[in-house]
Design a protein around this motif. Structure first.
Motif, PDB file in Angstrom:
ATOM      1  N   VAL A  22       0.839  -1.204   0.000  1.00  0.00           N
ATOM      2  CA  VAL A  22       0.000   0.000   0.000  1.00  0.00           C
ATOM      3  C   VAL A  22       0.872   1.252   0.000  1.00  0.00           C
ATOM      4  O   VAL A  22       0.575   2.250  -0.655  1.00  0.00           O
ATOM      5  N   GLU A  23       1.983   1.186   0.739  1.00  0.00           N
ATOM      6  CA  GLU A  23       2.911   2.324   0.833  1.00  0.00           C
ATOM      7  C   GLU A  23       3.502   2.681  -0.523  1.00  0.00           C
ATOM      8  O   GLU A  23       3.692   3.861  -0.840  1.00  0.00           O
ATOM      9  N   PHE A  24       3.780   1.665  -1.354  1.00  0.00           N
ATOM     10  CA  PHE A  24       4.477   1.904  -2.624  1.00  0.00           C
ATOM     11  C   PHE A  24       3.555   1.894  -3.840  1.00  0.00           C
ATOM     12  O   PHE A  24       3.807   2.594  -4.814  1.00  0.00           O
ATOM     13  N   PHE A  25       2.484   1.088  -3.780  1.00  0.00           N
ATOM     14  CA  PHE A  25       1.623   0.949  -4.955  1.00  0.00           C
ATOM     15  C   PHE A  25       0.166   1.293  -4.661  1.00  0.00           C
ATOM     16  O   PHE A  25      -0.698   1.044  -5.501  1.00  0.00           O
ATOM     17  N   GLY A  26      -0.107   1.826  -3.483  1.00  0.00           N
ATOM     18  CA  GLY A  26      -1.485   2.066  -3.064  1.00  0.00           C
ATOM     19  C   GLY A  26      -2.186   3.165  -3.829  1.00  0.00           C
ATOM     20  O   GLY A  26      -1.563   4.060  -4.402  1.00  0.00           O
ATOM     21  N   THR A  27      -3.513   3.073  -3.838  1.00  0.00           N
ATOM     22  CA  THR A  27      -4.374   4.072  -4.465  1.00  0.00           C
ATOM     23  C   THR A  27      -4.947   4.980  -3.387  1.00  0.00           C
ATOM     24  O   THR A  27      -5.430   4.497  -2.358  1.00  0.00           O
ATOM     25  N   LYS A  61      -0.010   4.337   9.205  1.00  0.00           N
ATOM     26  CA  LYS A  61       0.702   5.134   8.206  1.00  0.00           C
ATOM     27  C   LYS A  61      -0.156   5.427   6.982  1.00  0.00           C
ATOM     28  O   LYS A  61       0.158   6.317   6.195  1.00  0.00           O
ATOM     29  N   GLU A  62      -1.266   4.693   6.765  1.00  0.00           N
ATOM     30  CA  GLU A  62      -2.035   4.836   5.531  1.00  0.00           C
ATOM     31  C   GLU A  62      -2.651   6.218   5.296  1.00  0.00           C
ATOM     32  O   GLU A  62      -2.660   6.635   4.126  1.00  0.00           O
ATOM     33  N   PRO A  63      -3.275   6.975   6.133  1.00  0.00           N
ATOM     34  CA  PRO A  63      -3.554   6.680   7.542  1.00  0.00           C
ATOM     35  C   PRO A  63      -4.944   6.071   7.719  1.00  0.00           C
ATOM     36  O   PRO A  63      -5.887   6.449   7.056  1.00  0.00           O
ATOM     37  N   ASP A  64      -5.036   5.126   8.670  1.00  0.00           N
ATOM     38  CA  ASP A  64      -6.313   4.537   9.056  1.00  0.00           C
ATOM     39  C   ASP A  64      -6.226   4.205  10.540  1.00  0.00           C
ATOM     40  O   ASP A  64      -6.090   3.038  10.929  1.00  0.00           O
ATOM     41  N   LEU A  65      -6.279   5.249  11.353  1.00  0.00           N
ATOM     42  CA  LEU A  65      -6.103   5.088  12.796  1.00  0.00           C
ATOM     43  C   LEU A  65      -7.201   4.219  13.399  1.00  0.00           C
ATOM     44  O   LEU A  65      -6.948   3.433  14.318  1.00  0.00           O
TER      45      LEU A  65
END
Length: 363
Positions: free
Chosen positions: A82-87, A152-156
């Motif tokens: 998700v960090e490198f290829f996430g939308t 980090k996404e963030p999705d606390l």
């Protein structure tokens, strides 16, 4: 055709569907009234959820439990992906696009996370006086790794749910009291630092929660709950929902919509179903004592449902910050429904086929 020994059916836990199905049916009734298009789409989610349940229910999970760590690390790789290829959608990067299909690794992580905890506890059962610091740090590594990646996404919201699920499950399984006291002191001291590292929108949600005036969403939710009174209103008189005053009425604030339609009595029935489901899963934990794989999954699932239900309901009445946490099996949405169906499929498998090797399979 394969015929299974009738004892397989005798071990199936029929109480779980008996408690879950009324919640699903009532949810569909409400969503049908609010939005027929969403209700039609819900049939697709029901179908996928049932197939996922059957997939996990029929898998030889106990024989394949050596795969659990590999699946956990695959989930971690997806979170890193998700960090490198996430939308990015609505300011958050939580999805990986595969053609026209969107994958949300944090949802996949929920059943994987609980299975990994169960696997670790089975491999290293708690001593009589509970786990000590060494074991606690080992479990913490597997709990905190997905937590930080999801934050980090963030999705606390999702990250905190996993964190709480992991540590409450450990608390129920057994960890020495001095460890929890030490952690409570550390968290209290570190709270200002943790707050300063939140995103601006997360701080705003906390500000809205502690402010004298609730946010617009919560105000409309409270009005909808008040409109319902004791026994609710007819469909045509549920004005908060049908005139679009109540935001996200079919998902995040469906409990307020339910209150407007069925009143305090209706919501009391819903909360009672959740309470019985949670208590039943915790009782299973006691019945399955010694079978740490099954009992930990039952405990983790009970804790997960408890956290989701509490946060969602408290949010709608202004007693918790507004976060995107669905009410299990009640809020509209495919990801949450499929996640919980997979967890129930896993649990039913572990219970029903506990004595699989003793069953006679006839061809």
């Amino acid at each position: 055709m394969i015929l299974f020994d009738k004892r397989i059916l005798s071990h199936f836990d029929f109480i779980q569907p008996f408690l879950v199905l009324p919640i699903v049916i009532l949810s569909h009734v409400l969503i049908s009234e609010a939005n027929e298009a969403l209700a039609t789409k819900q049939y697709f989610y029901f179908s996928i959820g049932f197939l996922v349940f059957m997939f996990f229910f029929l898998m030889p999970l106990r024989k394949m439990q050596w795969l659990i760590p590999l699946i956990y690390w695959f989930g971690i790789v997806l979170l890193l992906g998700v960090e490198f290829f996430g939308t990015t959608k609505l300011g958050a990067t939580r999805w990986i696009e595969i053609g026209s299909f969107s994958l949300q690794p944090s949802e996949i992580m929920k059943p994987t996370f609980i299975l990994m905890l169960a696997y670790l506890i089975k491999k290293d059962p708690p001593p009589k006086d509970g786990y000590g610091w060494k074991d606690f740090f080992k479990f913490s590594f597997y709990i905190l790794l997905p937590f930080f990646l999801i934050v980090k996404e963030p999705d606390l919201g999702t990250a905190l749910i996993l964190l709480l699920t992991g540590y409450i499950t450990l608390f129920i399984v057994g960890v020495r009291t001095k460890i929890w006291i030490s952690l409570a002191i550390i968290i209290s001291i570190a709270s200002p630092l943790l707050y300063s590292n939140l995103h601006d929108y997360q701080k705003k949600r906390i500000h809205d929660f502690i402010a004298e005036e609730p946010s617009y969403h919560v105000k409309q939710s409270i009005v909808a709950i008040g409109n319902g009174g004791m026994s609710g209103r007819p469909k045509d008189e549920a004005t908060q929902t049908h005139f679009k005053f109540l935001p996200i009425a079919t998902s995040d604030f469906i409990f307020a919509y339910s209150s407007e339609r069925f009143g305090f009595i209706g919501n009391l029935i819903i909360m009672t179903l959740y309470l019985f489901l949670i208590l039943h899963l915790l009782v299973l934990n006691l019945k399955l004592k010694g079978d740490y794989l099954s009992s930990t999954v039952a405990t983790g699932l009970a804790v997960l449902i408890f956290i989701y239900a509490c946060v969602n309901i408290l949010m709608t009445i202004g007693f918790a910050p507004v976060v995107g946490v669905p009410l299990p099996f009640f809020s509209y949405g495919g990801s949450s429904f499929i996640t919980f169906m997979s967890l129930f499929g896993i649990l039913q498998n572990l219970i029903t086929f506990k004595f699989r090797d003793e069953y006679k399979i006839l061809g």
